[in-house]
Design a protein around this motif. Structure first.
Motif, PDB file in Angstrom:
ATOM      1  N   GLU A 178       0.949  -1.039  -0.041  1.00 28.82           N
ATOM      2  CA  GLU A 178      -0.023   0.196  -0.071  1.00 28.82           C
ATOM      3  C   GLU A 178       0.935   1.337  -0.059  1.00 28.82           C
ATOM      4  O   GLU A 178       0.458   2.323  -0.793  1.00 28.82           O
ATOM      5  N   MET A 179       1.957   1.061   0.861  1.00 27.34           N
ATOM      6  CA  MET A 179       2.659   2.362   0.622  1.00 27.34           C
ATOM      7  C   MET A 179       3.630   2.678  -0.669  1.00 27.34           C
ATOM      8  O   MET A 179       3.558   3.506  -0.883  1.00 27.34           O
ATOM      9  N   ILE A 180       3.978   1.438  -1.251  1.00 33.05           N
ATOM     10  CA  ILE A 180       4.588   1.764  -2.523  1.00 33.05           C
ATOM     11  C   ILE A 180       3.464   2.029  -3.717  1.00 33.05           C
ATOM     12  O   ILE A 180       3.870   3.028  -4.469  1.00 33.05           O
ATOM     13  N   ALA A 181       2.344   1.602  -3.467  1.00 25.90           N
ATOM     14  CA  ALA A 181       1.386   2.214  -4.385  1.00 25.90           C
ATOM     15  C   ALA A 181       1.001   3.657  -4.209  1.00 25.90           C
ATOM     16  O   ALA A 181       0.876   4.349  -5.104  1.00 25.90           O
ATOM     17  N   GLU A 182       0.924   4.018  -3.007  1.00 22.91           N
ATOM     18  CA  GLU A 182       0.691   5.553  -2.668  1.00 22.91           C
ATOM     19  C   GLU A 182       1.841   6.247  -2.982  1.00 22.91           C
ATOM     20  O   GLU A 182       1.457   7.418  -3.796  1.00 22.91           O
ATOM     21  N   ALA A 183       3.093   5.917  -3.017  1.00 20.92           N
ATOM     22  CA  ALA A 183       4.208   6.750  -3.245  1.00 20.92           C
ATOM     23  C   ALA A 183       4.143   6.752  -4.938  1.00 20.92           C
ATOM     24  O   ALA A 183       4.477   7.884  -5.644  1.00 20.92           O
ATOM     25  N   LYS A 184       4.110   5.644  -5.584  1.00 22.46           N
ATOM     26  CA  LYS A 184       3.874   5.845  -7.111  1.00 22.46           C
ATOM     27  C   LYS A 184       2.859   6.493  -7.441  1.00 22.46           C
ATOM     28  O   LYS A 184       2.957   7.286  -8.515  1.00 22.46           O
ATOM     29  N   ASN A 185       1.683   6.539  -6.831  1.00 26.50           N
ATOM     30  CA  ASN A 185       0.604   7.397  -7.139  1.00 26.50           C
ATOM     31  C   ASN A 185       0.988   8.751  -6.983  1.00 26.50           C
ATOM     32  O   ASN A 185       0.649   9.702  -7.743  1.00 26.50           O
TER      33      ASN A 185
ATOM     34  N   GLY B 168       4.198  14.157 -11.632  1.00 24.10           N
ATOM     35  CA  GLY B 168       5.074  13.915 -12.646  1.00 24.10           C
ATOM     36  C   GLY B 168       4.452  14.414 -13.805  1.00 24.10           C
ATOM     37  O   GLY B 168       4.602  15.257 -14.748  1.00 24.10           O
ATOM     38  N   SER B 169       2.966  14.195 -14.115  1.00 26.16           N
ATOM     39  CA  SER B 169       2.118  14.718 -15.283  1.00 26.16           C
ATOM     40  C   SER B 169       2.015  16.195 -15.102  1.00 26.16           C
ATOM     41  O   SER B 169       2.282  16.678 -16.060  1.00 26.16           O
ATOM     42  N   PHE B 170       2.087  16.767 -14.047  1.00 25.31           N
ATOM     43  CA  PHE B 170       1.936  18.319 -13.769  1.00 25.31           C
ATOM     44  C   PHE B 170       2.969  18.757 -14.426  1.00 25.31           C
ATOM     45  O   PHE B 170       3.063  19.863 -15.006  1.00 25.31           O
TER      46      PHE B 170
ATOM     47  N   ARG C  76      11.989   5.036 -16.233  1.00 25.66           N
ATOM     48  CA  ARG C  76      12.325   4.039 -15.637  1.00 25.66           C
ATOM     49  C   ARG C  76      11.764   3.847 -14.292  1.00 25.66           C
ATOM     50  O   ARG C  76      11.333   2.743 -13.580  1.00 25.66           O
ATOM     51  N   MET C  77      11.931   4.994 -13.499  1.00 29.51           N
ATOM     52  CA  MET C  77      11.240   4.860 -12.024  1.00 29.51           C
ATOM     53  C   MET C  77       9.789   4.542 -11.892  1.00 29.51           C
ATOM     54  O   MET C  77       9.706   3.890 -11.078  1.00 29.51           O
ATOM     55  N   LEU C  78       9.132   5.340 -12.969  1.00 32.01           N
ATOM     56  CA  LEU C  78       7.783   4.948 -12.740  1.00 32.01           C
ATOM     57  C   LEU C  78       7.273   3.801 -13.544  1.00 32.01           C
ATOM     58  O   LEU C  78       6.092   3.170 -13.581  1.00 32.01           O
ATOM     59  N   LYS C  79       8.201   3.337 -14.462  1.00 31.84           N
ATOM     60  CA  LYS C  79       7.927   2.085 -15.035  1.00 31.84           C
ATOM     61  C   LYS C  79       6.816   2.256 -16.080  1.00 31.84           C
ATOM     62  O   LYS C  79       5.688   1.662 -16.305  1.00 31.84           O
ATOM     63  N   PHE C  80       6.861   3.695 -16.848  1.00 35.16           N
ATOM     64  CA  PHE C  80       6.240   4.280 -17.718  1.00 35.16           C
ATOM     65  C   PHE C  80       6.587   4.383 -19.067  1.00 35.16           C
ATOM     66  O   PHE C  80       7.677   5.271 -19.305  1.00 35.16           O
ATOM     67  N   ARG C  81       6.574   3.380 -19.882  1.00 35.00           N
ATOM     68  CA  ARG C  81       7.281   3.471 -21.147  1.00 35.00           C
ATOM     69  C   ARG C  81       7.201   4.672 -22.064  1.00 35.00           C
ATOM     70  O   ARG C  81       8.118   4.922 -22.734  1.00 35.00           O
ATOM     71  N   PRO C  82       6.109   5.307 -22.036  1.00 33.16           N
ATOM     72  CA  PRO C  82       5.860   6.619 -23.029  1.00 33.16           C
ATOM     73  C   PRO C  82       6.999   7.411 -22.558  1.00 33.16           C
ATOM     74  O   PRO C  82       7.644   8.308 -23.310  1.00 33.16           O
ATOM     75  N   LEU C  83       7.242   7.660 -21.282  1.00 32.62           N
ATOM     76  CA  LEU C  83       8.431   8.574 -20.869  1.00 32.62           C
ATOM     77  C   LEU C  83       9.801   8.055 -21.298  1.00 32.62           C
ATOM     78  O   LEU C  83      10.624   8.980 -21.987  1.00 32.62           O
ATOM     79  N   VAL C  84       9.995   6.974 -21.620  1.00 31.75           N
ATOM     80  CA  VAL C  84      11.186   6.329 -21.987  1.00 31.75           C
ATOM     81  C   VAL C  84      11.307   6.613 -23.391  1.00 31.75           C
ATOM     82  O   VAL C  84      12.343   7.286 -24.209  1.00 31.75           O
TER      83      VAL C  84
ATOM     84  N   LEU D 206       5.118  16.573 -23.788  1.00 29.50           N
ATOM     85  CA  LEU D 206       3.741  16.611 -23.929  1.00 29.50           C
ATOM     86  C   LEU D 206       2.971  15.637 -23.851  1.00 29.50           C
ATOM     87  O   LEU D 206       1.934  15.148 -23.326  1.00 29.50           O
ATOM     88  N   ILE D 207       3.131  14.629 -24.962  1.00 26.23           N
ATOM     89  CA  ILE D 207       2.339  13.410 -25.433  1.00 26.23           C
ATOM     90  C   ILE D 207       2.613  12.622 -24.096  1.00 26.23           C
ATOM     91  O   ILE D 207       1.760  11.914 -23.702  1.00 26.23           O
ATOM     92  N   PRO D 208       3.874  12.164 -23.786  1.00 27.14           N
ATOM     93  CA  PRO D 208       3.883  11.444 -22.497  1.00 27.14           C
ATOM     94  C   PRO D 208       3.103  11.932 -21.294  1.00 27.14           C
ATOM     95  O   PRO D 208       2.697  11.041 -20.292  1.00 27.14           O
ATOM     96  N   GLY D 209       3.373  13.400 -21.306  1.00 27.59           N
ATOM     97  CA  GLY D 209       2.759  13.826 -20.136  1.00 27.59           C
ATOM     98  C   GLY D 209       1.202  13.725 -19.980  1.00 27.59           C
ATOM     99  O   GLY D 209       0.668  13.430 -18.928  1.00 27.59           O
ATOM    100  N   TYR D 210       0.653  13.889 -21.193  1.00 25.29           N
ATOM    101  CA  TYR D 210      -0.848  13.497 -21.152  1.00 25.29           C
ATOM    102  C   TYR D 210      -1.049  11.973 -21.305  1.00 25.29           C
ATOM    103  O   TYR D 210      -2.259  11.625 -20.389  1.00 25.29           O
ATOM    104  N   LEU D 211      -0.192  11.179 -21.516  1.00 25.57           N
ATOM    105  CA  LEU D 211      -0.368   9.778 -21.295  1.00 25.57           C
ATOM    106  C   LEU D 211      -0.385   9.417 -19.877  1.00 25.57           C
ATOM    107  O   LEU D 211      -1.240   8.671 -19.336  1.00 25.57           O
ATOM    108  N   LEU D 212       0.409   9.839 -19.267  1.00 28.20           N
ATOM    109  CA  LEU D 212       0.602   9.752 -17.894  1.00 28.20           C
ATOM    110  C   LEU D 212      -0.472  10.128 -17.150  1.00 28.20           C
ATOM    111  O   LEU D 212      -0.881   9.566 -15.888  1.00 28.20           O
ATOM    112  N   LYS D 213      -1.062  11.578 -17.483  1.00 28.60           N
ATOM    113  CA  LYS D 213      -2.308  12.132 -16.774  1.00 28.60           C
ATOM    114  C   LYS D 213      -3.272  10.854 -16.859  1.00 28.60           C
ATOM    115  O   LYS D 213      -4.194  10.900 -16.022  1.00 28.60           O
ATOM    116  N   SER D 214      -3.446  10.489 -18.180  1.00 29.86           N
ATOM    117  CA  SER D 214      -4.599   9.610 -18.340  1.00 29.86           C
ATOM    118  C   SER D 214      -4.644   8.225 -17.627  1.00 29.86           C
ATOM    119  O   SER D 214      -5.497   7.847 -17.341  1.00 29.86           O
ATOM    120  N   ALA D 215      -3.277   8.109 -17.180  1.00 31.60           N
ATOM    121  CA  ALA D 215      -2.898   6.731 -16.581  1.00 31.60           C
ATOM    122  C   ALA D 215      -3.468   7.000 -14.891  1.00 31.60           C
ATOM    123  O   ALA D 215      -3.640   5.884 -14.378  1.00 31.60           O
TER     124      ALA D 215
END
Length: 189
Positions: free
Chosen positions: A16-23, A29-31, A136-144, A178-187
């Protein structure tokens, strides 16, 4: 009276703590990607248009947009720190990565004459590093993939006249922030 937690309960709390930190990263991050993406893209395009198509003496005036953006980012960061329910080593590291890159960015601007005014390419490379590490930290490929777009834009910028580097910078920021930022926001939803 202390209650001992079972192995399962301990794992549940840790998860739960890991999920909260990732959230927290995903939301903040998207902001930041969207704020800086729009500000830097507009500044690049404004500088490019004024430099290429007008005789305006100060085409760099659009970069003044970074001042209120920096204030907004600092305010948002302060607010996020107050609201965060968990602070982990990873969350501190995430902030420190971007702080270190910010110092490098400022140094590259201060010494741009020493790097033959190829600061656009250097800034795109630094932004690529931060974006890659964030992905890599967020495990979010669009940022890579965004980081790869930023690095590719940096390569192109090194081979263009200064004025044209601003147009490539705007495209790189669109693809890398911008494109990864909007994808992150929708995630986040």
């Amino acid at each position: 009276m202390k209650e001992e937690l079972s192995h399962t309960e301990s794992l549940k709390i840790i998860n739960e703590m890991i999920a909260e930190a990732k959230n927290n990263y995903e939301q903040s991050g998207s902001f930041y990607f969207l704020l800086w993406g729009w500000v830097v893209m507009i500044a690049n395009l404004g500088h490019f248009i004024l430099d290429k198509y007008t005789s305006f003496e100060y085409p760099f005036i659009f970069w003044a947009l970074t001042i209120p953006a920096g204030i907004a980012a600092a305010w948002y960061s302060s607010k996020q720190k107050k609201e965060a329910q968990t602070t982990t080593h990873l969350s501190r590291l995430y902030g420190e990565v971007w702080a270190a890159l910010g110092v490098c960015l400022i140094l590259s601007l201060f010494f741009m004459s020493k790097i033959n005014y190829n600061h656009s390419a250097v800034i795109l490379m630094l932004a690529g590093v931060g974006t890659y590490l964030s992905g890599r930290m967020l495990k979010f490929r669009p940022l890579v993939f965004g980081a790869i777009a930023l690095w590719t834009s940096a390569i192109v910028c090194f081979n263009l006249p200064m004025t044209d580097q601003y147009l490539v910078g705007a495209i790189g920021i669109l693809l890398g922030y911008l494109i990864p930022g909007y994808l992150l926001k929708s995630a986040e939803k």
